[in-house]
Design a protein around this motif. Structure first.
Motif, PDB file in Angstrom:
ATOM      1  N   PRO A 126       0.853  -1.168  -0.009  1.00  0.00           N
ATOM      2  CA  PRO A 126       0.126  -0.034  -0.046  1.00  0.00           C
ATOM      3  C   PRO A 126       0.876   1.193  -0.019  1.00  0.00           C
ATOM      4  N   ALA A 127       2.027   1.369   0.849  1.00  0.00           N
ATOM      5  CA  ALA A 127       2.690   2.427   0.708  1.00  0.00           C
ATOM      6  C   ALA A 127       3.612   2.714  -0.599  1.00  0.00           C
ATOM      7  N   LEU A 128       4.010   1.574  -1.263  1.00  0.00           N
ATOM      8  CA  LEU A 128       4.262   1.987  -2.911  1.00  0.00           C
ATOM      9  C   LEU A 128       3.270   2.262  -3.729  1.00  0.00           C
ATOM     10  N   ILE A 129       1.989   1.736  -3.559  1.00  0.00           N
ATOM     11  CA  ILE A 129       0.974   2.155  -4.425  1.00  0.00           C
ATOM     12  C   ILE A 129       0.646   3.620  -4.175  1.00  0.00           C
ATOM     13  N   GLN A 130       0.576   3.935  -2.980  1.00  0.00           N
ATOM     14  CA  GLN A 130       0.384   5.202  -2.636  1.00  0.00           C
ATOM     15  C   GLN A 130       1.444   6.335  -3.473  1.00  0.00           C
ATOM     16  N   CYS A 131       2.897   5.920  -3.068  1.00  0.00           N
ATOM     17  CA  CYS A 131       3.868   6.490  -3.760  1.00  0.00           C
ATOM     18  C   CYS A 131       3.577   6.724  -5.043  1.00  0.00           C
ATOM     19  N   GLU A 132       3.587   5.724  -6.000  1.00  0.00           N
ATOM     20  CA  GLU A 132       3.496   5.704  -7.149  1.00  0.00           C
ATOM     21  C   GLU A 132       2.172   6.599  -7.709  1.00  0.00           C
TER      22      GLU A 132
ATOM     23  N   LEU B  98       8.217   3.401 -15.245  1.00  0.00           N
ATOM     24  CA  LEU B  98       8.956   2.802 -14.664  1.00  0.00           C
ATOM     25  C   LEU B  98       8.483   2.334 -13.167  1.00  0.00           C
ATOM     26  N   ALA B  99       8.022   3.324 -12.506  1.00  0.00           N
ATOM     27  CA  ALA B  99       7.473   3.183 -11.302  1.00  0.00           C
ATOM     28  C   ALA B  99       6.498   2.157 -11.213  1.00  0.00           C
ATOM     29  N   ALA B 100       5.584   2.132 -12.385  1.00  0.00           N
ATOM     30  CA  ALA B 100       4.465   1.295 -12.668  1.00  0.00           C
ATOM     31  C   ALA B 100       4.953  -0.307 -12.629  1.00  0.00           C
ATOM     32  N   ALA B 101       6.008  -0.370 -13.259  1.00  0.00           N
ATOM     33  CA  ALA B 101       6.918  -1.787 -13.696  1.00  0.00           C
ATOM     34  C   ALA B 101       7.213  -2.238 -12.321  1.00  0.00           C
ATOM     35  N   LEU B 102       7.869  -1.360 -11.666  1.00  0.00           N
ATOM     36  CA  LEU B 102       8.556  -1.786 -10.461  1.00  0.00           C
ATOM     37  C   LEU B 102       7.470  -2.230  -9.487  1.00  0.00           C
ATOM     38  N   LEU B 103       6.353  -1.340  -9.336  1.00  0.00           N
ATOM     39  CA  LEU B 103       5.234  -1.720  -8.465  1.00  0.00           C
ATOM     40  C   LEU B 103       4.400  -3.050  -8.934  1.00  0.00           C
TER      41      LEU B 103
ATOM     42  N   ARG C 118       5.834  -5.940 -10.256  1.00  0.00           N
ATOM     43  CA  ARG C 118       6.649  -6.756  -9.865  1.00  0.00           C
ATOM     44  C   ARG C 118       6.591  -6.999  -8.373  1.00  0.00           C
ATOM     45  N   ALA C 119       6.597  -5.844  -7.594  1.00  0.00           N
ATOM     46  CA  ALA C 119       6.473  -5.865  -6.176  1.00  0.00           C
ATOM     47  C   ALA C 119       5.146  -6.672  -5.608  1.00  0.00           C
ATOM     48  N   LYS C 120       4.063  -6.023  -6.346  1.00  0.00           N
ATOM     49  CA  LYS C 120       2.582  -6.601  -6.156  1.00  0.00           C
ATOM     50  C   LYS C 120       2.789  -8.178  -6.360  1.00  0.00           C
ATOM     51  N   THR C 121       3.201  -8.488  -7.468  1.00  0.00           N
ATOM     52  CA  THR C 121       3.428 -10.091  -7.909  1.00  0.00           C
ATOM     53  C   THR C 121       4.008 -10.890  -6.394  1.00  0.00           C
TER      54      THR C 121
ATOM     55  N   ARG D 282      13.689   1.867  -5.182  1.00  0.00           N
ATOM     56  CA  ARG D 282      13.662   2.739  -6.603  1.00  0.00           C
ATOM     57  C   ARG D 282      12.618   3.625  -6.878  1.00  0.00           C
ATOM     58  N   ILE D 283      11.479   3.064  -6.424  1.00  0.00           N
ATOM     59  CA  ILE D 283      10.246   4.016  -6.465  1.00  0.00           C
ATOM     60  C   ILE D 283      10.030   5.131  -5.926  1.00  0.00           C
ATOM     61  N   ALA D 284      10.770   4.868  -4.614  1.00  0.00           N
ATOM     62  CA  ALA D 284      10.866   6.195  -3.756  1.00  0.00           C
ATOM     63  C   ALA D 284      11.991   7.086  -4.486  1.00  0.00           C
ATOM     64  N   SER D 285      12.617   6.537  -5.012  1.00  0.00           N
ATOM     65  CA  SER D 285      14.075   7.324  -5.752  1.00  0.00           C
ATOM     66  C   SER D 285      13.290   8.275  -6.896  1.00  0.00           C
TER      67      SER D 285
END
Length: 500
Positions: free
Chosen positions: A349-355, A390-395, A397-400, A439-442
């Motif tokens: 959820p924190a990474l979804i919010q970041c994206e 890129l953020a969406a692609a990384l996200l 992968r993380a969700k999977t 990377r998403i935070a970056s």
């Protein structure tokens, strides 16, 4: 390493309860390991109890019998001990690229801590050699895949056991060489393992727990990074200051929320950008940051408590209690597995919010006056459009990866071991999610720094976020590709948050 560096380095006593941070320090070479002499005396006493039990004809799983589905086969324990190297080779069923050296060092340190409790029946020499190998940086090469987390981390720990006997390969001083050669160079003798010792070395949760240690440290870095990147984001969007009001947030009662809010207040100290947009209430991804990051913070606290208990526990089977051999299931990695699955789920959820914040600042319909995709020449230049891709692609992968490892089960050993924890895979997934998240935070930091520059709001930045802004702009200006800027920012960020 020079002599002064060795003498000045922190020494951590593995004969007492330690924290995940202690193990992490040893694993990355920031501390040396030690064991108190009285622990060796206890190990010798328990060892004698085991040998006496064997000599009087006592039965003991894995010592006077076969293992797993061969539990009903009686064997000569001393003959089995003489073929310990064969036993270990038969369990080195690992595959894939090697685990990071620091993870293997962590597993060795945890094994020392667990065996030092004195219930496994191993000789003092086994624990002593593990400590010597740690302090001389002789590290077994261990493949990434092969453990089910029950019966313990059999396959990966077998590679450590094999190295203790002078077989297999290790890394030493940047070289890959045979264990026998590495030990000889340091004047160390390979072990001749006695009854039960090979089983005690492999039948535990040390590798899963070491991976969990590294996942915890990576997730802590991610949380700090997200506190910083979100603090830059709400300044770039001119989000109302009320959304991080401490009194309001304290009414939610969860400690993580207030902890995040206090951190964000420190990061934002000196900022005049909050509320600069004039909106009364922001969208969720900008308004609900303390709540979402607070849930991650509380999940981290739970995971820490589990990992700290596990690394100090007795996770062997069977155990030597009162001179008798007691069989059980302390090797089961379910506590680590559930803690790591929870950690993985909590980061998402924190990474979804970041994206979503990244997407909003790039969208001219949501960014409050900024050009589309933060392009200085829209149409001729796509600006930072691709960073959201890129953020969406990384996200994705993380969700999977966040699918719980504990929801799967594959029985083994002719159904004798019919429920496994998958703790090692759970830890690997959590560790990768944390690394992807950094990377998403970056990306958020890069995008928000460009937005602040375009708005001309640099005068309103807090001192700490101004420092991050300058680093981010430097990465954007000097990288040949956007991907290089992200990777460079992630490396910088990993170091930066360690000092906060």
């Amino acid at each position: 390493m020079n002599l002064w560096g060795v003498l000045a380095m922190e020494v951590i006593d593995l004969s007492r309860d330690v924290s995940y941070r202690d193990i992490w320090k040893i694993s990355v070479g920031k501390a040396r390991a030690s064991i108190k002499d009285n622990v060796y005396e206890t190990l010798e006493k328990r060892r004698d109890e085991l040998i006496e039990m064997i000599r009087r004809g006592g039965k003991c799983y894995g010592v006077t019998t076969g293992v797993g589905g061969l539990k009903d086969v009686e064997v000569d324990p001393f003959e089995v001990a003489r073929r310990s190297r064969d036993f270990l080779r038969e369990h080195t069923a690992g595959s894939g690229d090697p685990l990071d050296k620091s993870i293997v060092r962590g597993a060795m340190a945890i094994l020392v801590r667990q065996l030092s409790n004195g219930y496994s029946g191993v000789s003092p020499d086994t624990v002593s050699l593990l400590v010597e190998m740690l302090n001389r940086d002789i590290v077994p090469i261990v493949p990434r895949y092969g453990s089910l987390g029950a019966s313990g981390d059999l396959a990966p720990m077998a590679y450590i056991g094999l190295a203790l006997t002078g077989m297999g390969f290790v890394e030493k001083g940047g070289r890959i060489l045979r264990s026998s050669q590495a030990l000889a160079e340091e004047g160390l003798k390979p072990l001749d393992l006695g009854p039960k010792e090979a089983l005690s070395i492999i039948n535990n949760t040390a590798m899963s727990t070491s991976i969990a240690v590294h996942a915890l440290v990576a997730a802590e870095k991610l949380l700090k990074a997200l506190e910083i990147s979100s603090s830059i984001a709400i300044q770039a969007m001119g989000t109302p200051k009320q959304h991080v009001d401490l009194e309001m947030l304290s009414l939610k009662k969860h400690p993580g929320i207030l902890g995040v809010a206090v951190d964000m207040h420190r990061i934002l100290d000196g900022s005049s950008n909050l509320g600069r947009s004039g909106v009364i209430q922001d969208i969720y991804s900008y308004r609900c940051i303390p709540q979402v990051l607070g849930a991650l913070r509380d999940s981290l606290e739970y995971a820490r408590s589990i990992v700290d208990r596990e690394m100090n526990a007795v996770t062997d089977n069977p155990l030597i209690l009162g001179g008798e051999c007691v069989s059980g299931c302390n090797f089961h990695g379910i506590y680590i597995a559930i803690a790591m699955d929870l950690l993985s789920i909590s980061m998402i959820p924190a990474l979804i919010q970041c994206e979503r914040r990244i997407s909003a600042i790039l969208d001219k319909n949501l960014s409050r006056g900024l050009p589309p995709f933060l392009s200085e020449n829209p149409g001729k230049s796509s600006g930072l459009m691709m960073l959201q891709y890129l953020a969406a692609a990384l996200l994705n992968r993380a969700k999977t990866l966040s699918t719980p490892a504990t929801q799967d089960n594959t029985p083994t050993s002719a159904n004798h071991e019919d429920h496994v924890s998958n703790s090692l895979n759970a830890g690997l997934k959590a560790l990768e999610i944390a690394e992807l998240g950094l990377r998403i935070a970056s990306i958020e930091m890069l995008v928000m720094s460009r937005a602040l520059s375009l708005r001309g709001w640099l005068d309103g930045l807090s001192p700490l976020t101004k420092k991050i802004h300058n680093i981010a702009i430097d990465k954007l200006l000097n990288a040949e590709t956007l991907g290089e800027a992200v990777d460079a920012m992630a490396r910088e960020l990993a170091t930066f948050v360690e000092d906060l």
